[in-house]
Structure formats: structure tokens, C-alpha cells
Design a protein around this motif. Structure first.
Motif, PDB file in Angstrom:
ATOM      1  N   GLN A 276       0.822  -1.197   0.000  1.00 63.95           N
ATOM      2  CA  GLN A 276       0.000   0.000   0.000  1.00 63.95           C
ATOM      3  C   GLN A 276       0.864   1.257   0.000  1.00 63.95           C
ATOM      4  O   GLN A 276       1.954   1.278   0.583  1.00 63.95           O
ATOM      5  CB  GLN A 276      -0.915   0.028   1.221  1.00 63.95           C
ATOM      6  CG  GLN A 276      -2.023  -1.011   1.190  1.00 63.95           C
ATOM      7  CD  GLN A 276      -2.993  -0.838   2.344  1.00 63.95           C
ATOM      8  OE1 GLN A 276      -2.655  -0.244   3.366  1.00 63.95           O
ATOM      9  NE2 GLN A 276      -4.199  -1.346   2.182  1.00 63.95           N
ATOM     10  N   ARG A 277       0.367   2.285  -0.653  1.00 68.61           N
ATOM     11  CA  ARG A 277       1.013   3.588  -0.585  1.00 68.61           C
ATOM     12  C   ARG A 277       0.754   4.209   0.784  1.00 68.61           C
ATOM     13  O   ARG A 277      -0.204   3.846   1.472  1.00 68.61           O
ATOM     14  CB  ARG A 277       0.499   4.492  -1.695  1.00 68.61           C
ATOM     15  CG  ARG A 277       0.821   3.937  -3.084  1.00 68.61           C
ATOM     16  CD  ARG A 277       0.295   4.813  -4.190  1.00 68.61           C
ATOM     17  NE  ARG A 277       0.703   4.300  -5.497  1.00 68.61           N
ATOM     18  CZ  ARG A 277       0.463   4.897  -6.647  1.00 68.61           C
ATOM     19  NH1 ARG A 277      -0.203   6.048  -6.673  1.00 68.61           N
ATOM     20  NH2 ARG A 277       0.872   4.362  -7.781  1.00 68.61           N
TER      21      ARG A 277
ATOM     22  N   THR B  67       4.819   6.907  -3.034  1.00 71.09           N
ATOM     23  CA  THR B  67       4.146   6.090  -4.040  1.00 71.09           C
ATOM     24  C   THR B  67       5.107   5.206  -4.825  1.00 71.09           C
ATOM     25  O   THR B  67       4.671   4.292  -5.519  1.00 71.09           O
ATOM     26  CB  THR B  67       3.382   6.987  -5.041  1.00 71.09           C
ATOM     27  OG1 THR B  67       4.317   7.828  -5.731  1.00 71.09           O
ATOM     28  CG2 THR B  67       2.357   7.853  -4.315  1.00 71.09           C
ATOM     29  N   GLU B  68       6.421   5.471  -4.712  1.00 69.27           N
ATOM     30  CA  GLU B  68       7.400   4.691  -5.458  1.00 69.27           C
ATOM     31  C   GLU B  68       8.767   4.806  -4.794  1.00 69.27           C
ATOM     32  O   GLU B  68       9.028   5.728  -4.025  1.00 69.27           O
ATOM     33  CB  GLU B  68       7.491   5.166  -6.915  1.00 69.27           C
ATOM     34  CG  GLU B  68       7.921   6.613  -7.053  1.00 69.27           C
ATOM     35  CD  GLU B  68       7.869   7.122  -8.482  1.00 69.27           C
ATOM     36  OE1 GLU B  68       7.005   6.648  -9.237  1.00 69.27           O
ATOM     37  OE2 GLU B  68       8.691   7.992  -8.829  1.00 69.27           O
TER      38      GLU B  68
ATOM     39  N   GLU C 257       7.065   0.958  -8.262  1.00 74.71           N
ATOM     40  CA  GLU C 257       5.850   1.608  -7.763  1.00 74.71           C
ATOM     41  C   GLU C 257       5.185   0.761  -6.699  1.00 74.71           C
ATOM     42  O   GLU C 257       5.177  -0.465  -6.756  1.00 74.71           O
ATOM     43  CB  GLU C 257       4.875   1.831  -8.924  1.00 74.71           C
ATOM     44  CG  GLU C 257       5.352   2.853  -9.940  1.00 74.71           C
ATOM     45  CD  GLU C 257       4.267   3.226 -10.927  1.00 74.71           C
ATOM     46  OE1 GLU C 257       3.126   2.703 -10.788  1.00 74.71           O
ATOM     47  OE2 GLU C 257       4.542   4.028 -11.825  1.00 74.71           O
ATOM     48  N   LEU C 258       4.640   1.468  -5.702  1.00 69.77           N
ATOM     49  CA  LEU C 258       3.853   0.791  -4.691  1.00 69.77           C
ATOM     50  C   LEU C 258       2.431   0.628  -5.203  1.00 69.77           C
ATOM     51  O   LEU C 258       1.922   1.486  -5.947  1.00 69.77           O
ATOM     52  CB  LEU C 258       3.829   1.585  -3.388  1.00 69.77           C
ATOM     53  CG  LEU C 258       5.209   1.894  -2.752  1.00 69.77           C
ATOM     54  CD1 LEU C 258       5.000   2.648  -1.448  1.00 69.77           C
ATOM     55  CD2 LEU C 258       5.984   0.626  -2.505  1.00 69.77           C
TER      56      LEU C 258
ATOM     57  N   ARG D 106      -1.691   0.447  -5.165  1.00 67.26           N
ATOM     58  CA  ARG D 106      -2.669   1.428  -4.672  1.00 67.26           C
ATOM     59  C   ARG D 106      -3.467   0.849  -3.522  1.00 67.26           C
ATOM     60  O   ARG D 106      -4.055   1.544  -2.759  1.00 67.26           O
ATOM     61  CB  ARG D 106      -3.601   1.832  -5.820  1.00 67.26           C
ATOM     62  CG  ARG D 106      -2.836   2.455  -6.962  1.00 67.26           C
ATOM     63  CD  ARG D 106      -3.795   2.851  -8.101  1.00 67.26           C
ATOM     64  NE  ARG D 106      -3.035   3.311  -9.248  1.00 67.26           N
ATOM     65  CZ  ARG D 106      -2.579   4.553  -9.393  1.00 67.26           C
ATOM     66  NH1 ARG D 106      -2.806   5.446  -8.447  1.00 67.26           N
ATOM     67  NH2 ARG D 106      -1.891   4.903 -10.448  1.00 67.26           N
TER      68      ARG D 106
END
Length: 292
Positions: free
Chosen positions: A176-177, A266-267, A289-290, A292
Motif C-alpha cells: 500500500q502507498r 508512491t514509489e 511503484e507501490l 494502490r
């Protein structure tokens, strides 16, 4: 067999007294140790007590025979009261074991966009840092939080790096972000920086990245696996001697003692890091990237 004892980055407090001095000099455990470890080692007090002091949102009672009264446990005044008044900075850019001109290092960093809140700190701190001759400000494109190292570029094959990166991407897309909070600035032996006051999410990301390395090299060859992880954002690196308590007072007088921001994550960036020019420069290798 590849050694798990890889060289770490940002060794900002590698020779602090006590347990920090006993850390192996070629591991990240000697790197920019947490404010709690650094300051409590200087005073000979329990690390756990300081961690409570620095992280609790409420004022703390006395610990044992410690008679210092703290109004705000996160305040620069509290930190100044814990450090030795004559403790001095040193040049950050000495060559760590394994490093030499022209050599670079693969690592995962959290980096920041030019329009990020973290980048805004550069402008906010610029006038104050310009008046400190022994502190070299970090440019916006040099801001980073170190997460997990892999190894020197000349010791990691392109095939291994690709496999590790692919595995990390697969793992992180299920994460998760989140947001991190960067706390009040603190001066130490080699930096002025902001600690991450909620390191849990970054710690989980680091664990996932270590799992990716272990999937390729085996668990016994995961670098930094047992090292203390104290994520932080450095705004300036020391280039000489200054009294740390004086630097902290400068931050307070300049109205920067309470600087605190929140950043979305987010990344994570996989980079090839170099320090030849007395600053951290890197080439982006990949972005994970993480989910969502």
C-alpha cells in the motif's frame, strides 16, 4: 559466495561513543545512527528511554535518576539538553571503507520531485544554511532517504541486478502507498536533517526489498539485514568542525526548530550512487511503484 557484509551509505555518526563505536565500520549500522542511539550513548542512558522521549506526543516523566524536565519531547531544546555541549561536527566526505573515486553503489532511495514539500525545505532552510560555513546544503535534486543498499556496481552483475529489481517490483506492487512525517530538524556529527518520525511503513518497504535480494542471492547474503534502520532526510552535510549545540541553536533562532512536513510515498527509486564530487549524485536504474 557473495558476502553479506556490504558497504553502507551516509555514515553520518559512525564513530559515536559506546555501542556505535563498536559497530563494524563497513556496515550501515554505523550510519547516521538514530538520534536516540546517538544522544543516549553520549549520556550513557538507556536507548529505550530516549526513543520514548523523542517519539511520544506527550511530555514524559523523569527516567530513573535523570532530573531533566522536558516540556516538549520533540523540541530542539530537549535535544540540546541531551547532547554534550562541546560535541563537534566533522567532515562528512571522508572515504568510507570500500569507496574510492569512480566507484558507485546500487541502492534504493526515496527521492523527491521538484514540487514536493521536501524540496520546499531547501528554499526554507537556504538563508540559515548559507550562514553556516561548515555546512554544505543539499540541492533539491540531491534530496533522498536511503532505504536499502545492494552493493557496489563493479561487484553486482547486470543479470543479478535485473533479477533483484524485477523481484522487488513484483513484491512492492502489492504494498500500500502511505505518507511519512519528517520531524523537527536536528544537527549531528555530519548532518543537519529531519528524522522520519513514523518509520514503520518505510521499514516494511525495506523488509520487502531485502526479501527481493534474498530471493536472488539467498538470505545469508542480504546486505544490512541486521542493521538499525533510522530513515532521515539530510538537508546539509558537514564539511568541517562546529559545535553541534550551537548549530541547533541557530536552527531555533531562525525559526526552523519546528519545521515538520508530510510526504506521500508512491514509489521507490533504484539508483547507481556516486560521491566523487563531495555530493551524492546518481543515475536512475529503475522505479518500483507501490500498489494502490
Amino acid at each position: 559466495m557473495r558476502s553479506a557484509n556490504h558497504i553502507g551509505l551516509d555514515l553520518d555518526a559512525s564513530d559515536l561513543r559506546g555501542a556505535v563505536e563498536e559497530a563494524q565500520p563497513n556496515t550501515v549500522s554505523a550510519r547516521w545512527c538514530s538520534r536516540s542511539t546517538a544522544l543516549f550513548n553520549l549520556l550513557g542512558l538507556r536507548q529505550a528511554a530516549l526513543e520514548v522521549l523523542l517519539r511520544s506526543p506527550k511530555p514524559q516523566r523523569h527516567f530513573g535518576n535523570w532530573q531533566t524536565s522536558v516540556v516538549c519531547p520533540h523540541s530542539p531544546q530537549a535535544l540540546m539538553g541531551l547532547m554534550k555541549m562541546d560535541e563537534r561536527t566533522r567532515d562528512h566526505w571522508w572515504w568510507r571503507p570500500g569507496w574510492r573515486p569512480g566507484r558507485s553503489f546500487y541502492t534504493w532511495h526515496l527521492t523527491f520531485a521538484d514540487n514536493s514539500a521536501a524540496a520546499g525545505l531547501v528554499e526554507q532552510f537556504a538563508p540559515t544554511l548559507a550562514d553556516i560555513p561548515t555546512m554544505q546544503p543539499v540541492a533539491p535534486n540531491g534530496l533522498h532517504i536511503t532505504i536499502q543498499g545492494i552493493g557496489f556496481a563493479d561487484a553486482v552483475s547486470s543479470n543479478d541486478l535485473e533479477r533483484i529489481a524485477d523481484t522487488a517490483s513484483e513484491i512492492l506492487q502489492h504494498s500500500q502507498r502511505f505518507e511519512i512525517v519528517l520531524g523537527r530538524p536536528v544537527a549531528d556529527r555530519e548532518t543537519i536533517g529531519l528524522p522520519v518520525v513514523n518509520p514503520g511503513p518505510l521499514t516494511r518497504v525495506r523488509s520487502n526489498l531485502q526479501s527481493a535480494i534474498g530471493a536472488v542471492w539467498g538470505d545469508d547474503c542480504i546486505p544490512e539485514r541486521t542493521d538499525r534502520f533510522t530513515p532521515h532526510l539530510t538537508l546539509a552535510y558537514s564539511t568541517g568542525e562546529a559545535i553541534i549545540a550551537d548549530l541547533q541553536r541557530v536552527l531555533v533562532r531562525s525559526g526552523l526548530g519546528d519545521a515538520e512536513i508530510t510526504e506521500p510515498v508512491t514509489e521507490i527509486s533504484l539508483i547507481e550512487l556516486n560521491r566523487d564530487n563531495h555530493r551524492y549524485e546518481w543515475k536512475n536504474v529503475g522505479t518500483m511503484e507501490l500498489g494502490r
